[in-house]
Design a protein around this motif. Structure first.
Motif, short mmCIF file in Angstrom:
data_model
loop_
_atom_site.label_atom_id
_atom_site.label_comp_id
_atom_site.label_asym_id
_atom_site.label_seq_id
_atom_site.Cartn_x
_atom_site.Cartn_y
_atom_site.Cartn_z
N LYS A 8 0.83 -1.20 0.00
CA LYS A 8 0.00 0.00 0.00
C LYS A 8 0.86 1.26 0.00
O LYS A 8 0.58 2.22 -0.71
CB LYS A 8 -0.93 0.00 1.21
CG LYS A 8 -1.87 1.17 1.26
CD LYS A 8 -2.81 1.09 2.44
CE LYS A 8 -3.73 2.31 2.48
NZ LYS A 8 -4.64 2.26 3.63
N LYS A 9 1.95 1.25 0.78
CA LYS A 9 2.84 2.40 0.86
C LYS A 9 3.49 2.70 -0.49
O LYS A 9 3.51 3.84 -0.93
CB LYS A 9 3.91 2.19 1.92
CG LYS A 9 4.89 3.35 2.03
CD LYS A 9 5.94 3.08 3.07
CE LYS A 9 6.97 4.18 3.21
NZ LYS A 9 6.78 5.43 2.56
N PHE A 10 4.03 1.66 -1.13
CA PHE A 10 4.65 1.87 -2.45
C PHE A 10 3.64 2.51 -3.40
O PHE A 10 3.96 3.48 -4.10
CB PHE A 10 5.14 0.54 -3.04
CG PHE A 10 6.46 0.05 -2.52
CD1 PHE A 10 7.41 0.89 -1.98
CD2 PHE A 10 6.77 -1.31 -2.60
CE1 PHE A 10 8.64 0.41 -1.51
CE2 PHE A 10 7.99 -1.80 -2.16
CZ PHE A 10 8.93 -0.95 -1.61
N THR A 12 0.61 4.12 -2.77
CA THR A 12 0.10 5.45 -2.40
C THR A 12 1.18 6.52 -2.51
O THR A 12 0.88 7.65 -2.87
CB THR A 12 -0.54 5.46 -0.99
OG1 THR A 12 0.41 5.01 -0.02
CG2 THR A 12 -1.78 4.59 -0.94
N ASP A 13 2.42 6.15 -2.22
CA ASP A 13 3.51 7.11 -2.41
C ASP A 13 3.64 7.50 -3.89
O ASP A 13 3.89 8.66 -4.21
CB ASP A 13 4.84 6.56 -1.90
CG ASP A 13 4.95 6.54 -0.38
OD1 ASP A 13 4.03 7.03 0.31
OD2 ASP A 13 5.98 6.03 0.12
N ALA A 14 3.48 6.52 -4.78
CA ALA A 14 3.55 6.80 -6.22
C ALA A 14 2.39 7.70 -6.65
O ALA A 14 2.58 8.64 -7.43
CB ALA A 14 3.55 5.50 -7.02
N ASP A 16 0.74 9.82 -4.75
CA ASP A 16 1.00 11.15 -4.20
C ASP A 16 2.08 11.88 -4.98
O ASP A 16 1.99 13.10 -5.21
CB ASP A 16 1.39 11.05 -2.72
CG ASP A 16 0.25 10.61 -1.83
OD1 ASP A 16 -0.93 10.65 -2.26
OD2 ASP A 16 0.53 10.19 -0.69
N TYR A 17 3.11 11.16 -5.40
CA TYR A 17 4.19 11.76 -6.17
C TYR A 17 3.68 12.23 -7.54
O TYR A 17 4.02 13.31 -8.00
CB TYR A 17 5.34 10.76 -6.31
CG TYR A 17 6.63 11.36 -6.79
CD1 TYR A 17 7.33 12.28 -6.01
CD2 TYR A 17 7.16 11.02 -8.03
CE1 TYR A 17 8.53 12.83 -6.45
CE2 TYR A 17 8.35 11.57 -8.48
CZ TYR A 17 9.02 12.47 -7.68
OH TYR A 17 10.21 13.03 -8.13
N GLN A 57 13.96 1.30 0.72
CA GLN A 57 14.46 2.58 0.21
C GLN A 57 14.67 2.53 -1.30
O GLN A 57 14.30 3.46 -2.02
CB GLN A 57 15.76 2.95 0.91
CG GLN A 57 16.29 4.31 0.55
CD GLN A 57 17.56 4.65 1.32
OE1 GLN A 57 18.33 3.77 1.70
NE2 GLN A 57 17.76 5.93 1.55
N GLU A 60 11.23 2.70 -2.94
CA GLU A 60 10.67 4.06 -2.90
C GLU A 60 11.28 4.93 -4.00
O GLU A 60 10.57 5.66 -4.70
CB GLU A 60 10.90 4.68 -1.53
CG GLU A 60 10.08 4.04 -0.43
CD GLU A 60 10.49 4.47 0.97
OE1 GLU A 60 9.67 4.25 1.88
OE2 GLU A 60 11.60 4.99 1.17
N GLU A 61 12.59 4.83 -4.16
CA GLU A 61 13.27 5.61 -5.20
C GLU A 61 12.86 5.13 -6.60
O GLU A 61 12.71 5.94 -7.51
CB GLU A 61 14.78 5.53 -5.02
CG GLU A 61 15.28 6.32 -3.83
CD GLU A 61 14.91 7.79 -3.90
OE1 GLU A 61 15.09 8.42 -4.97
OE2 GLU A 61 14.44 8.33 -2.88
N LYS A 64 9.54 6.64 -7.61
CA LYS A 64 9.72 8.04 -7.99
C LYS A 64 10.33 8.15 -9.38
O LYS A 64 9.88 8.97 -10.19
CB LYS A 64 10.60 8.77 -6.98
CG LYS A 64 9.92 9.04 -5.66
CD LYS A 64 10.84 9.76 -4.71
CE LYS A 64 10.16 10.00 -3.38
NZ LYS A 64 11.07 10.64 -2.41
#
Length: 108
Positions: A8-10, A12-14, A16-17, A57, A60-61, A64
């Motif tokens: 979910k974090k991967f 939703t972070d994408a 949001d980005y 990490q 996450e990068e 992005k």
């Protein structure tokens, strides 16, 4: 954090980005991003706990970088890409994939 939370974090972070770039995922690109998030979370939790923080990490990068490449492809406005408002679609996803592979967790 468990595997489902990381998936979910991967994702939703994408999302949001992409929003920070004034964009959102179309249906096809959203599906591809969800699959990559799922694959990434599975890969992370297949490793020993001591290795997970580094992999998270890197993941996450990678998300992005993928969004940046998709936005760049969409902004190119070539005939290959027909922009639909603020959406990043399958064409921009595939274009970014072609530029970034072998980027984990997007490329097998």
């Amino acid at each position: 954090m468990n595997q489902a939370d990381l998936e979910k974090k991967f994702f939703t972070d994408a999302v949001d980005y992409a929003k920070a770039h004034g964009r959102q995922f179309g249906v096809g690109a959203e599906s591809e991003m969800r699959e990559a998030a799922k694959r990434g979370a599975q890969d992370v939790f297949a490793k020993p706990a001591a290795e997970r923080d580094k992999l998270i990490q890197q993941g996450e990068e990678a998300f992005k970088r993928m969004v940046d490449a998709m936005v760049s492809s969409a902004n190119a406005k070539t005939e290959q890409f027909e922009l639909r408002g603020d959406q990043l679609g399958e064409n921009t996803f595939n274009s970014a994939l072609g530029k970034l592979c072998p980027l984990w967790p997007f490329c097998s």
